[in-house]
Design a protein around this motif. Structure first.
Motif, PDB file in Angstrom:
ATOM      1  N   ILE A 177      56.120  -5.808  84.802  1.00  0.00           N
ATOM      2  CA  ILE A 177      56.415  -5.033  86.090  1.00  0.00           C
ATOM      3  C   ILE A 177      57.615  -4.656  86.068  1.00  0.00           C
ATOM      4  O   ILE A 177      58.146  -3.597  86.479  1.00  0.00           O
ATOM      5  CB  ILE A 177      55.709  -5.634  87.285  1.00  0.00           C
ATOM      6  CG1 ILE A 177      53.972  -5.581  87.289  1.00  0.00           C
ATOM      7  CG2 ILE A 177      56.094  -5.088  88.537  1.00  0.00           C
ATOM      8  CD1 ILE A 177      53.378  -6.228  88.512  1.00  0.00           C
ATOM      9  N   ILE A 178      58.519  -5.691  86.074  1.00  0.00           N
ATOM     10  CA  ILE A 178      59.903  -5.453  86.113  1.00  0.00           C
ATOM     11  C   ILE A 178      60.515  -4.496  84.726  1.00  0.00           C
ATOM     12  O   ILE A 178      61.370  -3.751  85.262  1.00  0.00           O
ATOM     13  CB  ILE A 178      60.702  -6.949  85.796  1.00  0.00           C
ATOM     14  CG1 ILE A 178      60.341  -7.916  87.037  1.00  0.00           C
ATOM     15  CG2 ILE A 178      62.399  -6.897  85.826  1.00  0.00           C
ATOM     16  CD1 ILE A 178      60.846  -7.348  88.284  1.00  0.00           C
ATOM     17  N   TYR A 179      60.224  -4.954  83.790  1.00  0.00           N
ATOM     18  CA  TYR A 179      60.366  -3.778  82.778  1.00  0.00           C
ATOM     19  C   TYR A 179      59.820  -2.556  82.996  1.00  0.00           C
ATOM     20  O   TYR A 179      60.780  -1.367  82.716  1.00  0.00           O
ATOM     21  CB  TYR A 179      59.716  -4.389  81.442  1.00  0.00           C
ATOM     22  CG  TYR A 179      60.038  -3.428  80.442  1.00  0.00           C
ATOM     23  CD1 TYR A 179      61.276  -3.270  79.680  1.00  0.00           C
ATOM     24  CD2 TYR A 179      59.236  -2.452  79.809  1.00  0.00           C
ATOM     25  CE1 TYR A 179      61.674  -2.664  78.540  1.00  0.00           C
ATOM     26  CE2 TYR A 179      59.329  -1.506  78.712  1.00  0.00           C
ATOM     27  CZ  TYR A 179      60.625  -1.644  78.018  1.00  0.00           C
ATOM     28  OH  TYR A 179      60.894  -0.770  77.184  1.00  0.00           O
ATOM     29  N   LEU A 188      66.674  -6.767  81.665  1.00  0.00           N
ATOM     30  CA  LEU A 188      67.530  -7.747  81.042  1.00  0.00           C
ATOM     31  C   LEU A 188      68.640  -8.344  82.230  1.00  0.00           C
ATOM     32  O   LEU A 188      68.704  -9.604  82.007  1.00  0.00           O
ATOM     33  CB  LEU A 188      68.549  -7.160  79.995  1.00  0.00           C
ATOM     34  CG  LEU A 188      67.844  -6.846  78.774  1.00  0.00           C
ATOM     35  CD1 LEU A 188      68.653  -6.070  77.773  1.00  0.00           C
ATOM     36  CD2 LEU A 188      67.161  -8.147  78.024  1.00  0.00           C
ATOM     37  N   ILE A 189      68.931  -7.353  83.277  1.00  0.00           N
ATOM     38  CA  ILE A 189      69.673  -7.857  84.203  1.00  0.00           C
ATOM     39  C   ILE A 189      68.838  -9.036  84.945  1.00  0.00           C
ATOM     40  O   ILE A 189      69.428 -10.140  85.354  1.00  0.00           O
ATOM     41  CB  ILE A 189      70.428  -6.899  85.019  1.00  0.00           C
ATOM     42  CG1 ILE A 189      71.284  -5.973  84.226  1.00  0.00           C
ATOM     43  CG2 ILE A 189      70.866  -7.264  86.579  1.00  0.00           C
ATOM     44  CD1 ILE A 189      71.559  -4.652  85.188  1.00  0.00           C
ATOM     45  N   VAL A 190      67.813  -8.675  85.340  1.00  0.00           N
ATOM     46  CA  VAL A 190      66.772  -9.598  86.163  1.00  0.00           C
ATOM     47  C   VAL A 190      66.734 -10.974  85.356  1.00  0.00           C
ATOM     48  O   VAL A 190      66.701 -12.010  85.769  1.00  0.00           O
ATOM     49  CB  VAL A 190      65.518  -9.027  86.593  1.00  0.00           C
ATOM     50  CG1 VAL A 190      64.680 -10.119  87.084  1.00  0.00           C
ATOM     51  CG2 VAL A 190      65.750  -7.782  87.511  1.00  0.00           C
ATOM     52  N   TYR A 191      66.154 -10.872  84.336  1.00  0.00           N
ATOM     53  CA  TYR A 191      66.195 -12.061  83.349  1.00  0.00           C
ATOM     54  C   TYR A 191      67.174 -12.832  83.209  1.00  0.00           C
ATOM     55  O   TYR A 191      66.978 -14.124  83.340  1.00  0.00           O
ATOM     56  CB  TYR A 191      65.536 -11.664  82.017  1.00  0.00           C
ATOM     57  CG  TYR A 191      64.159 -10.929  81.891  1.00  0.00           C
ATOM     58  CD1 TYR A 191      63.163 -10.919  82.999  1.00  0.00           C
ATOM     59  CD2 TYR A 191      63.848  -9.808  81.071  1.00  0.00           C
ATOM     60  CE1 TYR A 191      62.036 -10.040  82.830  1.00  0.00           C
ATOM     61  CE2 TYR A 191      62.781  -9.365  80.845  1.00  0.00           C
ATOM     62  CZ  TYR A 191      61.784  -9.312  82.095  1.00  0.00           C
ATOM     63  OH  TYR A 191      60.643  -8.441  82.098  1.00  0.00           O
ATOM     64  N   ALA A 192      68.502 -12.249  82.905  1.00  0.00           N
ATOM     65  CA  ALA A 192      69.756 -12.832  83.001  1.00  0.00           C
ATOM     66  C   ALA A 192      70.035 -13.572  84.193  1.00  0.00           C
ATOM     67  O   ALA A 192      70.485 -14.743  84.254  1.00  0.00           O
ATOM     68  CB  ALA A 192      70.738 -12.104  82.601  1.00  0.00           C
ATOM     69  N   GLY A 193      69.728 -12.821  85.379  1.00  0.00           N
ATOM     70  CA  GLY A 193      69.895 -13.479  86.481  1.00  0.00           C
ATOM     71  C   GLY A 193      69.200 -14.672  86.849  1.00  0.00           C
ATOM     72  O   GLY A 193      69.781 -15.786  87.324  1.00  0.00           O
TER      73      GLY A 193
END
Length: 250
Positions: A177-179, A188-193
């Motif tokens: 869903i995020i992707y 990538l920003i969300v996963y890295a965060g």
């Protein structure tokens, strides 16, 4: 000669409305189950391969008094997470093309994984009982009865497996869903965060010398308490996923 009196129509039966609403969710379930192999065959295949490999290894090394622990069971949870990812990336565009609303698609998918998760959890629970009865398949192996996590009564094992499987699916679905919502860069920003938050938490615990406190807390934590917290996390992620999927534009 007309009287000008409006002709009243019979009110819709409430049961018909309920059936129509239920039918929308069943449509989503049937849509997913058009690919029965992914939801039913693939997890069982992975489970069978993991069991066969472990059985061959146990045959080679023989019976061990201290038990032979295997972490291969985690493979089925990874597969379920991948299925959750695909449920969004593959099925959602097709569902929207059929004029299925975002709400109907999302909750129909959640209902499906509750059914699939419960069915897989029942299989894992039966295998857990057989493994216990046969003394680890004759080798004192521990594939389905993981110490502390999955070595309680059968109903506790069933609930724990159910929570773990449903959480795995929701995590995979949430990642997809995020992707879909934010694209590659946003994902990538969300996963890295999220990764930075975990690393930051570890750094703070290390800096403040809180690891002894954390270890003490974990030593008092029981398996039911852990899985109850994971169940709450599953609900929160499900709510967050719904709020995000409402804003997806395909």
């Amino acid at each position: 000669m007309t009287t000008g009196r409006a002709v009243s129509r019979p009110a819709a039966h409430p049961r018909r409305g309920a059936r129509a609403g239920l039918g929308k969710y069943l449509l989503v379930v049937r849509l997913h189950f058009a690919d029965r192999w992914t939801f039913a065959g693939l997890p069982l295949l992975v489970l069978g391969v993991a069991f066969a490999i472990n059985l061959m290894i146990w045959t080679i090394i023989g019976y061990q008094e201290g038990g032979i622990f295997s972490g291969a069971l985690v493979s089925i949870f990874f597969i379920v997470a991948l299925i959750g990812y695909q449920a969004i990336s593959k099925s959602m565009p097709f569902a929207f093309a059929l004029s299925v609303s975002r709400r109907t698609f999302y909750f129909g998918t959640i209902a499906l994984i509750f059914v699939v998760g419960a069915a897989l959890a029942a299989i894992l629970t039966v295998l857990n009982l057989v493994e216990t009865t046969t003394d680890g398949w004759g080798f004192n192996g521990m594939l389905f009865r993981i110490p502390w996590l999955l070595d309680g009564p059968w109903y506790q094992t069933f609930l724990s497996n159910s929570v773990g499987l449903i959480l795995s699916f929701v995590l995979g679905m949430w990642a997809s869903i995020i992707y879909t919502r934010f694209g590659l860069t946003g994902a990538l920003i969300v996963y890295a965060g999220g990764t930075l938050l975990l690393v930051g938490a570890v750094a703070i615990i290390t800096w403040q010398h809180w690891w002894s406190t954390v270890s003490e807390w974990m030593s008092t934590l029981t398996a039911p308490a852990l899985f109850s917290r994971l169940a709450v996390l599953t609900v929160l992620l499900s709510i967050g996923g719904y709020l995000t999927v409402r804003r997806i534009v395909l």
